[in-house]
Design an enzyme around this catalytic site. Structure first.
Site, PDB file in Angstrom:
ATOM      1  CE  LYS A 191      -3.042   2.870   2.333  1.00 11.65           C
ATOM      2  NZ  LYS A 191      -2.250   4.058   2.267  1.00 11.65           N
ATOM      3  N   GLY A 243       6.120   4.996   9.040  1.00 14.24           N
ATOM      4  CA  GLY A 243       5.189   6.157   9.418  1.00 14.24           C
ATOM      5  C   GLY A 243       5.296   6.453  10.633  1.00 14.24           C
ATOM      6  CB  THR A 245       5.792   7.393  16.861  1.00  8.70           C
ATOM      7  OG1 THR A 245       6.960   7.300  16.630  1.00  8.70           O
ATOM      8  CG2 THR A 245       5.699   6.499  18.275  1.00  8.70           C
ATOM      9  CD  GLU A 246       2.041  10.082  17.021  1.00  7.55           C
ATOM     10  OE1 GLU A 246       2.520   9.804  15.790  1.00  7.55           O
ATOM     11  OE2 GLU A 246       2.605  10.844  17.700  1.00  7.55           O
ATOM     12  N   GLY A 248       2.285   3.599  14.465  1.00  7.51           N
ATOM     13  CA  GLY A 248       2.731   2.379  14.740  1.00  7.51           C
ATOM     14  C   GLY A 248       2.302   1.778  16.017  1.00  7.51           C
ATOM     15  CD  GLU A 265      11.984   4.373   9.157  1.00 13.48           C
ATOM     16  OE1 GLU A 265      11.852   5.528   9.920  1.00 13.48           O
ATOM     17  OE2 GLU A 265      11.940   4.453   7.964  1.00 13.48           O
ATOM     18  CB  CYS A 299      11.762   9.206   9.828  1.00 13.33           C
ATOM     19  SG  CYS A 299      12.660   8.216   8.362  1.00 13.33           S
ATOM     20  CD  GLU A 397       8.841  12.382  12.921  1.00 15.87           C
ATOM     21  OE1 GLU A 397       9.639  11.877  12.203  1.00 15.87           O
ATOM     22  OE2 GLU A 397       7.877  11.910  13.344  1.00 15.87           O
TER      23      GLU A 397
END
Length: 793
Positions: A191, A243, A245-246, A248, A265, A299, A397
Site C-alpha cells: 500500500k 510512518g 509513531t502514533e 505504529g 520504522e 524521519c 517530530e
C-alpha cells in the site's frame, strides 16, 4: 574595478527547469485514472480520489480507493503465488530482481520527474539521491537471492507480506521493502501513501516488464482504511510499516497475539551535534542536507542542533548566512534547494508548531528574502533558538524545514541532551577528533550515527531505530532476516499444560516452630522480602509441600527495574569479562548439580532431572562462548568510508520464563540476554519457581554484579503486565505458553513500543540449540547500530 567577489554577489541563478513532458505523457496514456494492481492485472478505476501536485495544487491523476474485498483478493492472489515464487529458487528470483534494477535505471528520469510532480521534493533529490538508491536496492537484493541457500540456510520465507509506506520517500520506501521481501521468496500486498501513489503505479508496469509472476506483487491504493484492512487480515504473515509513531502503536496493538512478524520504522527527533573542533563550514553544509533535505520531511532529519557553547554564536551566524542563500521554488527547477510540502494539512501543522514556539518566547529566524509561491504548499527554512528542552518544538517530530538549536558545554552534556527524547532513529556527530567521535557515537541511543556526514544510506547498511522510533532493520543482512523464519520455529512443540501454578495456599506444616522455607525475591544482588508481605506455597509433583516463595507485586518490579538500570557497568564491561562470569556460573552450578537435580525432580516429577541440570550447565557454556564472538560487521558502502555495524545490548529486558524445564528454560533465556550486556528482571516458572530461587547463591559466588539478574516470583500474568507497561523496560520476553498472556504483553508494549519476543501458545524444546540458541536468539537480545565513518574526503 570590481573584484571577482563583487561580480559573484551580483550574479543570480537562471531558471533550469526539468521537462515534465514524458511524465505528463505517461499519465495521459493511462487516462490519468488508475485501478488496483492485483494478480498482474489492473482493476477498473472506481471510487476515485485525487493525487495533486503539491507545488501548484493541480490535479495529476485519480486513483482507486480500495475496499476490504479488494485487499482480500490481493492477499488471496499473493497466497496462491507464494509457493511457486519460493520454488523458483534463489537464482530465478535473482534474475527477476536484476531485471527490475535494470529497468529502474532505464526509466530513471521518468520516475524522478513523476516523483517530484507527485511529492513536491526537488528534482535534484529524486534524480541524484532517490533513484540511484532504488536501483541499488534491487541490485543488492538480487545478490542476496542468489546467495540465500548458502547464507541463510535453515530459514524459509515468511509467506505473504503486507507493506505500508509513507509519502515522504514513496519510491525509495517501496524499494527498501519490496526488494528484500522478494529476494527472500515472499509475495507482497503493498500500500503506497494516499498522497503519493503514482510512482508505485509506474513500478507495477515495471514488474510486468521484468517478468514478475502474477500475484507476487499486488498494489492497493487508498486511505488509512486500506492499511487497516491489511493490518487486520488473517492471511498476512508479516507487516512492514514506515510512518508515524502514533500509527505504529495502533498497528502493534492490532497485531497483538496474531503471530504476525512486525517491523516498524517510525518517527524521530534526531540530534545534530557540533563540537568546537569541528570544521564549521562543512558542518553547516551537513546540517543543510540533514534538516532541509526533502523540506525536512524526513524521519531521520537532524532537527535538533546541539552546538558546543564556545562556538555557538559563530556557528549560528554561518548557518543564518547559509539559510539566506537557500532557494525555495519550483521543484522541477534544478537550481532549487527546497521544494513544496506534500499537502496543505502538513503546512498548517508546521506553522502551528512554529507559532507556538514564538508564543513561548523563542527566537524564530526565517530568511527575509525567501519568497513563498502563492500556489501550493510551502514553508520557509526556519531556525528556532531559545527553546527549553521540554518545549514542544524540542520534543515533537515537526516533520518540516524547522531546526531547533541549543548549546552544550561538555561531551557528557551533549550525550545527555541527545538522548533526551523518546525517539532513537539517527544522529550526527561533527568533530575532527576521531577519539571523541567514537566515544560519543556508542553512547547515543540511536540506530544510526553519521560522523562528519549526514543522511547517508545504502542497501548494504541496515537502517532502523531504538525506542519509540520502532524496531527491525531495513537493508543489509539484518534486513533480510526480517523476511525470513528459522525452520526450527516450525518444529516447536505445543505448550505443556500445567494444572497447578502454585496459587497462594496455607503451608502444609502447622508447627509454629518449623524452619521458615520462604524463598525471598532477588533484587540488586540481595535477597529481599516482597513488598506486599504475601507468599505462596509451592507443592511438588506428589502434592507435598516444598516451600514458599514471595508474592511479587508492582513495587517489587519497580525496585528490580531500578536495580537493573543501576547495573550499567555490566553493559560497559568487556565481552570477555561477561564470558568469564557465565563460565563461572556454570562451574558453580555444576558443583551443586545433585542438589538442583533433586529440586527439579521434587517439583516436576521428572525422572531424568540430572539431564536438565547438565543441559543448563552446557547452555551456560554455550552462551559464554558466544559472549565474545557475537561480533558486528564492517560494511563498505559506495561512499568513501566504512559503516561499522555494532551489536548493542537493548538495555533492561523483562523475562517471563517457561513452566517446563524450570532450570533450563530460565537459563536459556537469561544467559543470552546477559551475555550481550543486558540486565534482566525475570519472573521464573510460576509453577516451579524454586529452581530459580536456588540460583541466588550461585550468582552471589560467581562474581555476577548486583542488579544484572533480578528475580521476582509470583503471578506470571500480573508481573508480565507490569513489565510490559513499565516505561523503563526496553524489551519483554514471554515464553510460558500462555497465548492470552503473550497477546496481552504485545498489546501493552505498544505504549512505549518496547520490543517483544513471545512464544504464543506453543512451547519450545529447551534442550535443542536449534530452538533455544544461535543467532536468532542473539538477535532478540541485541540491536544493531550502524556508525558511518567517512575517510579520504
Amino acid at each position: 574595478m570590481p573584484t571577482i567577489n563583487d561580480i559573484l554577489k551580483t550574479m543570480d541563478y537562471g531558471p533550469a527547469p526539468e521537462s515534465q513532458k514524458e511524465a505528463q505523457a505517461w499519465l495521459d496514456q493511462q487516462g490519468r485514472k488508475f485501478g488496483l494492481f492485483i494478480d498482474n492485472a489492473w482493476t477498473e478505476p472506481t471510487d476515485l480520489f485525487a493525487s495533486n501536485n503539491p507545488a501548484d495544487g493541480k490535479l495529476l491523476a485519480e486513483l482507486t480507493q480500495a475496499t476490504s474485498e479488494d485487499v482480500n483478493r490481493a492477499v488471496e492472489a499473493a497466497r496462491r503465488a507464494q509457493p511457486a515464487w519460493q520454488g523458483l529458487g534463489g537464482h530465478g528470483r535473482a534474475k527477476i530482481l536484476y531485471a527490475i534494477a535494470r529497468l529502474m535505471q532505464k526509466h530513471a528520469r521518468l520516475f524522478a520527474v513523476l516523483e517530484t510532480l507527485d511529492n513536491g521534493k526537488t528534482i535534484r533529490e529524486t534524480r541524484d539521491a532517490d533513484l540511484p538508491l532504488v536501483a541499488r536496492h534491487f541490485y543488492y537484493h538480487a545478490g542476496w537471492a542468489q546467495l540465500q541457500d548458502e547464507e541463510f540456510a535453515g530459514h524459509r520465507p515468511v509467506g505473504v507480506v503486507g507493506q505500508i509506506v509513507p509519502w515522504n520517500f514513496p519510491l525509495l520506501m517501496l524499494a527498501w521493502k519490496v526488494a528484500p521481501a522478494l529476494a527472500a521468496g515472499n509475495t507482497i500486498v503493498f500500500k503506497p501513501a494516499e498522497f503519493t501513489s503514482l510512482t508505485a503505479m509506474l513500478f507495477a508496469h515495471i514488474c510486468v516488464q521484468a517478468g514478475v509472476p502474477a500475484g507476487v506483487v499486488n498494489i492497493v491504493t487508498g486511505d488509512g482504511r486500506v492499511g487497516e484492512a491489511i493490518v487486520k487480515h488473517e492471511g498476512i504473515d508479516k507487516l512492514a510499516f514506515t510512518g508515524s509513531t502514533e500509527v505504529g502503536r495502533i498497528i502493534r496493538e492490532a497485531t497483538a497475539g496474531s503471530g504476525k512478524k512486525l517491523s516498524l520504522e517510525l518517527g524521530g527527533k534526531s540530534p545534530f551535534i557540533v563540537f568546537e573542533d569541528a570544521d564549521l563550514d562543512a558542518a553547516v553544509e551537513g546540517l543543510v542536507d540533514s534538516i532541509w533535505f526533502n523540506q525536512g520531511q524526513v524521519c531521520c532529519a537532524g532537527s535538533r542542533l546541539l552546538v558546543q557553547e564556545s562556538v555557538e554564536e559563530r556557528f549560528l551566524a554561518k548557518l543564518r548566512a547559509r539559510m539566506d542563500n537557500l532557494r525555495l521554488g519550483s521543484p522541477l527547477d534544478k537550481s532549487m534547494d527546497i521544494g513544496a510540502l506534500v499537502d496543505p494539512i502538513q503546512q498548517q501543522r508546521i506553522a502551528g508548531l512554529v507559532e507556538t514556539a514564538r508564543c513561548e518566547g523563542c527566537d524564530v529566524y526565517q530568511p527575509a528574502g525567501c519568497v513563498i509561491p502563492t500556489d501550493g504548499s510551502w514553508f520557509p527554512p526556519t531556525l528556532i533558538t531559545g527553546a527549553s528542552t521540554s518545549a514542544a518544538v524540542a520534543q515533537a517530530e515537526i516533520f518540516g524545514p524547522v531546526l531547533v538549536a541549543m548549546s552544550f558545554r561538555t561531551p557528557a552534556e551533549a550525550v545527555q541532551l541527545a538522548n533526551n527524547t523518546v525517539y532513537g532513529l539517527a544522529s550526527c556527530v561533527w568533530t575532527e577528533n576521531i577519539s571523541l567521535a567514537l566515544d560519543v557515537a556508542p553512547a547515543i541511543k540511536a540506530g544510526v550515527v553519521w560522523i562528519n556526514t549526514a543522511n547517508q544510506f545504502d542497501a548494504a547498511c541496515g537502517f532502523g531505530g531504538y525506542r519509540e522510533s520502532g524496531y527491525g532493520r531495513e537493508g543489509g543482512r539484518e534486513g533480510m532476516y526480517e523476511y525470513l523464519v528459522p525452520l526450527s520455529e516450525d518444529q516447536r512443540p505445543a505448550a505443556p499444560v500445567v494444572a497447578d501454578k502454585g496459587k497462594a495456599k496455607a503451608a502444609a506444616s502447622a508447627d509454629p516452630f518449623a524452619i521458615d522455607r520462604t524463598a525471598k525475591l532477588y533484587i540488586g544482588g540481595k535477597q529481599a522480602r516482597p513488598d506486599g508481605a504475601y507468599s505462596r506455597a509451592i507443592h511438588g509433583a506428589d502434592g507435598k509441600f516444598l516451600g514458599e516463595v514471595g508474592e511479587g507485586n508492582r513495587k517489587d518490579i519497580r525496585n528490580a527495574v531500578e536495580a537493573a538500570h543501576k547495573a550499567t557497568g555490566w553493559t560497559k564491561a568487556t565481552a570477555h569479562n561477561r564470558a568469564q562470569v557465565l563460565f563461572y556460573i556454570a562451574e558453580n552450578l555444576a558443583a551443586r548439580g545433585a542438589e538442583f537435580a533433586e529440586r527439579i525432580a521434587a517439583q516436576t516429577g521428572a525422572k531424568n532431572a540430572e539431564k536438565e541440570v547438565q543441559a543448563a550447565v552446557e547452555r551456560l557454556f554455550y552462551w559464554a562462548a558466544w559472549a565474545d564472538k557475537y561480533d558486528g560487521l564492517a560494511h563498505q558502502p559506495p561512499m568513501h568510508g566504512i559503516t561499522v555495524a555494532l551489536n548493542e545490548a537493548i538495555g533492561v529486558i523483562g523475562i517471563v520464563a517457561p513452566n517446563e524445564n524450570p532450570l533450563l528454560g530460565f537459563i536459556s533465556l537469561v544467559a543470552p540476554a546477559i551475555a550481550v550486556g543486558n540486565r534482566v528482571v525475570v519472573v521464573p516458572s510460576e509453577a516451579h519457581p524454586l529452581s530459580a530461587t536456588d540460583l541466588y547463591q550461585v550468582f552471589d559466588t560467581s562474581d555476577l554484579p548486583g542488579g544484572v539478574v533480578n528475580i521476582v516470583t509470583g503471578s506470571a500474568d500480573e508481573l508480565a503486565r507490569t513489565l510490559a507497561t513499565h516505561s523503563d523496560v526496553d524489551a519483554i520476553w514471554r515464553h510460558d505458553g500462555s497465548a492470552a498472556g503473550c497477546a496481552e504483553v504485545e498489546r501493552l508494549s505498544a505504549g512505549s513500543l518496547k520490543r517483544t519476543w513471545t512464544g504464543g501458545a506453543k512451547g519450545r524444546d529447551w534442550f535443542s540449540t536449534a530452538q533455544a540458541g544461535g543467532r536468532t536468539v542473539l538477535a532478540h537480545a541485541s540491536q544493531v547500530k550502524n556508525i558511518w565513518i567517512p575517510y579520504g574526503v
